[in-house]
Design a protein around this motif. Structure first.
Motif, PDB file in Angstrom:
ATOM      1  N   ASP A   7      38.970  12.842  61.691  1.00 18.46           N
ATOM      2  CA  ASP A   7      40.119  13.494  62.327  1.00 18.46           C
ATOM      3  C   ASP A   7      39.566  14.635  63.102  1.00 18.46           C
ATOM      4  N   GLU A   8      38.483  14.667  63.595  1.00 22.51           N
ATOM      5  CA  GLU A   8      37.907  15.685  64.381  1.00 22.51           C
ATOM      6  C   GLU A   8      38.736  16.064  65.648  1.00 22.51           C
ATOM      7  N   HIS A   9      39.279  15.135  66.417  1.00 25.77           N
ATOM      8  CA  HIS A   9      40.180  15.552  67.469  1.00 25.77           C
ATOM      9  C   HIS A   9      41.429  16.040  67.218  1.00 25.77           C
ATOM     10  N   LEU A  10      41.895  15.986  65.798  1.00 23.59           N
ATOM     11  CA  LEU A  10      42.992  16.432  65.432  1.00 23.59           C
ATOM     12  C   LEU A  10      42.799  18.064  64.940  1.00 23.59           C
ATOM     13  N   ARG A  11      41.624  18.024  64.210  1.00 27.22           N
ATOM     14  CA  ARG A  11      41.517  19.157  63.816  1.00 27.22           C
ATOM     15  C   ARG A  11      40.820  20.419  64.853  1.00 27.22           C
ATOM     16  N   PHE A  12      40.242  19.876  65.959  1.00 25.78           N
ATOM     17  CA  PHE A  12      39.783  20.535  67.034  1.00 25.78           C
ATOM     18  C   PHE A  12      40.236  19.980  68.215  1.00 25.78           C
ATOM     19  N   PRO A  13      41.632  20.204  68.500  1.00 25.81           N
ATOM     20  CA  PRO A  13      41.858  19.414  69.838  1.00 25.81           C
ATOM     21  C   PRO A  13      41.303  19.913  71.094  1.00 25.81           C
ATOM     22  N   ILE A  14      40.908  20.960  71.230  1.00 25.65           N
ATOM     23  CA  ILE A  14      40.259  21.642  72.575  1.00 25.65           C
ATOM     24  C   ILE A  14      38.788  21.831  72.023  1.00 25.65           C
ATOM     25  N   GLY A  15      38.210  21.052  71.046  1.00 24.18           N
ATOM     26  CA  GLY A  15      36.833  21.334  70.676  1.00 24.18           C
ATOM     27  C   GLY A  15      36.511  22.490  69.863  1.00 24.18           C
ATOM     28  N   ARG A  16      35.354  22.791  69.485  1.00 19.84           N
ATOM     29  CA  ARG A  16      34.802  23.996  68.808  1.00 19.84           C
ATOM     30  C   ARG A  16      34.557  25.081  69.523  1.00 19.84           C
ATOM     31  N   VAL A  17      34.625  26.255  69.194  1.00 19.56           N
ATOM     32  CA  VAL A  17      34.455  27.340  69.907  1.00 19.56           C
ATOM     33  C   VAL A  17      32.815  27.532  70.266  1.00 19.56           C
ATOM     34  N   GLN A  18      32.576  28.083  71.271  1.00 19.31           N
ATOM     35  CA  GLN A  18      31.199  28.099  71.875  1.00 19.31           C
ATOM     36  C   GLN A  18      31.161  29.700  72.030  1.00 19.31           C
ATOM     37  N   LEU A  19      30.674  30.527  71.111  1.00 20.83           N
ATOM     38  CA  LEU A  19      30.140  31.856  71.393  1.00 20.83           C
ATOM     39  C   LEU A  19      29.266  32.009  72.510  1.00 20.83           C
ATOM     40  N   PRO A  20      29.260  33.057  73.361  1.00 24.16           N
ATOM     41  CA  PRO A  20      28.468  33.148  74.315  1.00 24.16           C
ATOM     42  C   PRO A  20      27.101  34.013  73.883  1.00 24.16           C
ATOM     43  N   GLU A  21      26.120  33.735  74.181  1.00 23.44           N
ATOM     44  CA  GLU A  21      24.887  34.258  73.777  1.00 23.44           C
ATOM     45  C   GLU A  21      24.404  35.416  74.607  1.00 23.44           C
ATOM     46  N   GLN A  22      24.803  35.452  76.141  1.00 22.41           N
ATOM     47  CA  GLN A  22      24.357  36.369  76.720  1.00 22.41           C
ATOM     48  C   GLN A  22      25.844  37.152  77.288  1.00 22.41           C
ATOM     49  N   PRO A  23      25.677  38.443  77.781  1.00 23.65           N
ATOM     50  CA  PRO A  23      26.839  39.218  78.019  1.00 23.65           C
ATOM     51  C   PRO A  23      27.745  38.198  78.921  1.00 23.65           C
ATOM     52  N   LEU A  24      28.939  38.454  78.968  1.00 26.14           N
ATOM     53  CA  LEU A  24      30.041  37.898  80.050  1.00 26.14           C
ATOM     54  C   LEU A  24      29.812  38.432  81.514  1.00 26.14           C
ATOM     55  N   THR A  25      30.340  37.815  82.294  1.00 25.18           N
ATOM     56  CA  THR A  25      30.756  38.411  83.584  1.00 25.18           C
ATOM     57  C   THR A  25      32.013  39.202  83.373  1.00 25.18           C
ATOM     58  N   ALA A  26      32.337  40.112  84.454  1.00 26.91           N
ATOM     59  CA  ALA A  26      33.678  40.584  84.457  1.00 26.91           C
ATOM     60  C   ALA A  26      34.373  39.444  84.812  1.00 26.91           C
ATOM     61  N   ALA A  27      34.484  38.461  85.443  1.00 22.49           N
ATOM     62  CA  ALA A  27      35.242  37.391  85.772  1.00 22.49           C
ATOM     63  C   ALA A  27      35.366  36.506  84.712  1.00 22.49           C
ATOM     64  N   GLU A  28      34.543  36.186  84.025  1.00 22.59           N
ATOM     65  CA  GLU A  28      34.548  35.546  82.425  1.00 22.59           C
ATOM     66  C   GLU A  28      35.503  36.243  81.579  1.00 22.59           C
ATOM     67  N   ARG A  29      35.121  37.619  81.541  1.00 19.36           N
ATOM     68  CA  ARG A  29      36.065  38.320  80.573  1.00 19.36           C
ATOM     69  C   ARG A  29      37.864  38.136  80.927  1.00 19.36           C
ATOM     70  N   THR A  30      37.658  38.373  82.470  1.00 18.70           N
ATOM     71  CA  THR A  30      39.020  38.404  82.784  1.00 18.70           C
ATOM     72  C   THR A  30      39.699  37.055  82.510  1.00 18.70           C
ATOM     73  N   ALA A  31      39.088  35.885  82.643  1.00 17.17           N
ATOM     74  CA  ALA A  31      39.582  34.500  82.249  1.00 17.17           C
ATOM     75  C   ALA A  31      40.189  34.416  80.878  1.00 17.17           C
ATOM     76  N   PHE A  32      39.267  34.880  80.057  1.00 21.02           N
ATOM     77  CA  PHE A  32      39.562  35.151  78.585  1.00 21.02           C
ATOM     78  C   PHE A  32      40.860  35.967  78.179  1.00 21.02           C
ATOM     79  N   ILE A  33      40.748  37.102  78.994  1.00 19.95           N
ATOM     80  CA  ILE A  33      41.811  38.049  78.639  1.00 19.95           C
ATOM     81  C   ILE A  33      43.335  37.433  79.161  1.00 19.95           C
ATOM     82  N   GLN A  34      43.042  36.648  80.085  1.00 20.61           N
ATOM     83  CA  GLN A  34      44.358  35.714  80.701  1.00 20.61           C
ATOM     84  C   GLN A  34      45.075  34.941  79.825  1.00 20.61           C
TER      85      GLN A  34
END
Length: 177
Positions: A7-34
């Motif tokens: 039931d992976e698609h039910l447990r994780f309907p948007i997939g599993r989280v992928q944490l960044p290894e490198q610093p985010l850009t300002a635009a990437e941060r803004t998208a997550f804040i949004q």
């Protein structure tokens, strides 16, 4: 190679989280804040779309029902916001953890209308997003230690994790529709 859960698609309907290894850009941060800013309205719309009776049913066998999910977000997101504040004011604090499954079974979850938790999330996210928009580049690299996961998170990584957390559970609510 291991097989995913049936039931992976039910447990994780948007997939599993992928944490960044490198610093985010300002635009990437803004998208997550949004994503955090939009979550309360999206949850409210999804709950209305699903309707009251369906919200009482689990999104998968053995999973929480929609009511429990919404109250879980209202339980957890104040703690996540507090982790940011703690990391901004202390050096690599160890953050408290809680038994989320046990919290989902407490009597107030069944007795409290979801509108209470949706309202709490709306107000909390407004405050949290305001804080996030005012962090400096240096502040985004501040850290906290999570004892259950036995790892240190930067605030950027936490932003990605927590934006995913909201969308993840929004996906569960949408599965009920």
């Amino acid at each position: 190679m291991s097989q995913p859960f049936p039931d992976e698609h039910l447990r994780f309907p948007i997939g599993r989280v992928q944490l960044p290894e490198q610093p985010l850009t300002a635009a990437e941060r803004t998208a997550f804040i949004q994503q955090l800013a939009e979550l309360p309205a999206q949850l409210t719309a999804a709950a209305r779309s699903v309707g009251g009776v369906r919200l009482e049913q689990p999104y998968r066998p053995g999973g929480w029902n929609g009511r429990q999910i919404i109250h879980h977000l209202a339980d957890m997101h104040p703690l996540l916001y507090a982790r940011f504040r703690q990391a901004l004011t202390e050096e690599n604090p160890t953050v408290p953890v809680f038994q989320e499954s046990a919290w989902a079974e407490l009597p107030d979850v069944a007795a409290t209308p979801i509108t209470v938790s949706l309202g709490l999330l709306e107000q909390l996210h407004a405050r949290w997003v305001n804080l996030l928009h005012h962090l400096s580049e240096e502040q985004w690299q501040r850290t906290f230690y999570h004892p259950r996961l036995q790892r240190t998170f930067s605030l950027e990584q936490a932003l990605v994790q927590y934006a995913w957390h909201g969308r993840h559970h929004l996906g569960h609510i949408r599965l009920l529709a």
